[in-house]
Design an enzyme around this catalytic site. Structure first.
Site, mmCIF file in Angstrom:
data_model
loop_
_atom_site.group_PDB
_atom_site.id
_atom_site.type_symbol
_atom_site.label_atom_id
_atom_site.label_comp_id
_atom_site.label_asym_id
_atom_site.label_seq_id
_atom_site.Cartn_x
_atom_site.Cartn_y
_atom_site.Cartn_z
ATOM 1 N N MET A 9 0.786 -1.152 -0.198
ATOM 2 C CA MET A 9 0.056 0.081 -0.061
ATOM 3 C C MET A 9 0.930 1.229 0.059
ATOM 4 S SD MET A 9 -3.345 -0.878 1.978
ATOM 5 C CE MET A 9 -2.907 -0.808 3.585
ATOM 6 N N GLY A 28 11.002 -2.395 5.985
ATOM 7 C CA GLY A 28 10.191 -3.722 6.176
ATOM 8 C C GLY A 28 10.180 -3.902 4.758
ATOM 9 N N HIS A 29 9.467 -3.168 4.077
ATOM 10 C CA HIS A 29 9.051 -3.481 2.604
ATOM 11 C C HIS A 29 10.326 -3.819 1.769
ATOM 12 C CE1 HIS A 29 5.833 -0.727 3.660
ATOM 13 N NE2 HIS A 29 4.994 -1.735 3.015
ATOM 14 N N GLN A 63 -10.584 -2.939 1.964
ATOM 15 C CA GLN A 63 -9.994 -3.454 3.293
ATOM 16 C C GLN A 63 -9.984 -2.330 4.543
ATOM 17 O OE1 GLN A 63 -6.200 -4.156 1.388
ATOM 18 N NE2 GLN A 63 -5.286 -3.887 3.208
ATOM 19 N N SER A 76 6.303 -0.589 10.791
ATOM 20 C CA SER A 76 4.886 -0.588 10.133
ATOM 21 C C SER A 76 4.804 0.948 9.788
ATOM 22 C CB SER A 76 3.745 -0.828 11.127
ATOM 23 O OG SER A 76 2.511 -0.338 10.835
HETATM 24 O O1 PAF Z 1 -0.190 -5.876 3.464
HETATM 25 C C1 PAF Z 1 -0.670 -4.809 2.826
HETATM 26 O O2 PAF Z 1 0.086 -3.911 2.477
HETATM 27 C C2 PAF Z 1 -1.865 -4.807 2.114
HETATM 28 O O3 PAF Z 1 -2.870 -5.504 2.994
HETATM 29 C C3 PAF Z 1 -1.983 -5.575 0.852
HETATM 30 C C4 PAF Z 1 -1.424 -7.179 0.740
HETATM 31 C C5 PAF Z 1 -0.880 -5.040 -0.066
HETATM 32 C C6 PAF Z 1 -3.134 -5.655 0.116
HETATM 33 O O4 PAF Z 1 -3.827 -4.418 -0.395
#
Ligand code: PAF
Length: 288
Positions: free
Chosen positions: A30, A36-37, A61, A187
């Protein structure tokens, strides 16, 4: 790195790679990328010759009172980080591209059982939104491998189950949680914490470590352990959604002879809802 916003452009790039016999690895995000990413991205690059990342803050979501509008969006910075990490293609669709008939979204992916427990109990519809968008992204990118962080352990479990149930031809790889020096799981939502809350936040990890030590030492009174951890966190100022010990494979309640477990926590501190977990390999039950 190419930056594209349409499904057609992704399909064109990926088809050309496939025609050349190249494997495609994918990390859905997102955005608002952090270390972390980047660790997910580095892992993904080991699984394919080509690497795609998506940046999409998925409205489906987020609940009505959640932080969709305020979720940090930093696309320019994200693009720089992805290019530096060796990404070939950044897919950054808008909501109309991903949900052409919104707000009338008829087709949804549900993983009952797994989606309504733990975080699902406190965020109704959240995992349906995650499973739906991830199924769509898999259909668009058609990756060989997709990498998800173990920090979102329930999300990873839901996605593994969805992939198995729908026979999707994608291998799911879990990436270890990256932590700050004091143990706080990285996060995007950590930036909602003020200085006092940031000082408290590592207690989540400390409580998880404490649970791991007890269970690895043979402790099996999960209910007592959960309520003691919840009480300590509440006394410290957290609003605890849950502190739970579950079977790692399916997040169901563990029996005394289950060895592969996971301790999970979700708690609010001010505006931030923080989640974390630690895997446990239980030692032989203590008899005294
Ligand atoms: O973990 C996230 O960043 C989100 O839940 C994802 C997997 C990209 C789905 O929108």
């Amino acid at each position: 790195m190419d930056i594209v916003t349409t499904i057609a452009a992704v399909r064109e790039r990926v088809a050309a790679w496939r025609a050349a016999g190249e494997q495609v690895a994918f990390v859905p995000t997102m955005g608002n990328l952090h270390a972390g990413h980047i660790s997910l991205i580095e892992l993904a690059r080991r699984h394919g010759q080509r690497f795609v990342a998506s940046i999409f803050v998925n409205p489906m979501q987020f609940g009505p009172n959640e932080d969709f509008n305020h979720y940090p969006r930093t696309p320019g910075r994200d693009a720089g980080m992805l290019a530096e990490a060796g990404c070939d293609l950044m897919f950054q669709p808008d909501v109309a591209e991903m949900y052409p008939s919104a707000p009338d979204i008829a087709t949804r992916v549900e993983v009952p059982g797994l989606s309504t427990i733990l975080c699902g109990e406190f965020r109704p519809g959240h995992f349906e939104g995650v499973a739906t968008v991830v199924a769509k992204l898999f259909n668009i990118v058609q990756p060989d491998v997709a990498v998800f962080g173990e920090k979102d352990f329930q999300q990873l479990t839901v996605i593994r189950r969805m992939v198995a149930d729908l026979c999707l031809p994608v291998r799911i790889v879990g990436a270890p949680t990256m932590r700050e020096a004091d143990g706080l799981a990285m996060s995007s939502r950590n930036q909602y914490l003020d200085a006092t809350q940031r000082g408290l936040a590592p207690r989540l990890y400390a409580e998880l470590q404490r649970a791991v030590a007890v269970i690895e030492g043979g402790g099996r009174d999960f209910a007592a352990l959960e309520s003691a951890a919840t009480a300590r966190l509440a006394a410290a100022g957290f609003q605890v959604d849950y502190f739970a010990v579950r079977r790692a494979a399916d997040l169901q309640l563990p029996q005394a002879d289950d060895a592969e477990l996971v301790a999970l926590v979700a708690a609010r501190l001010g505006r931030a809802r923080l989640i974390d977990n630690l895997r446990i390999v239980a030692g032989p039950p203590r008899t005294t």
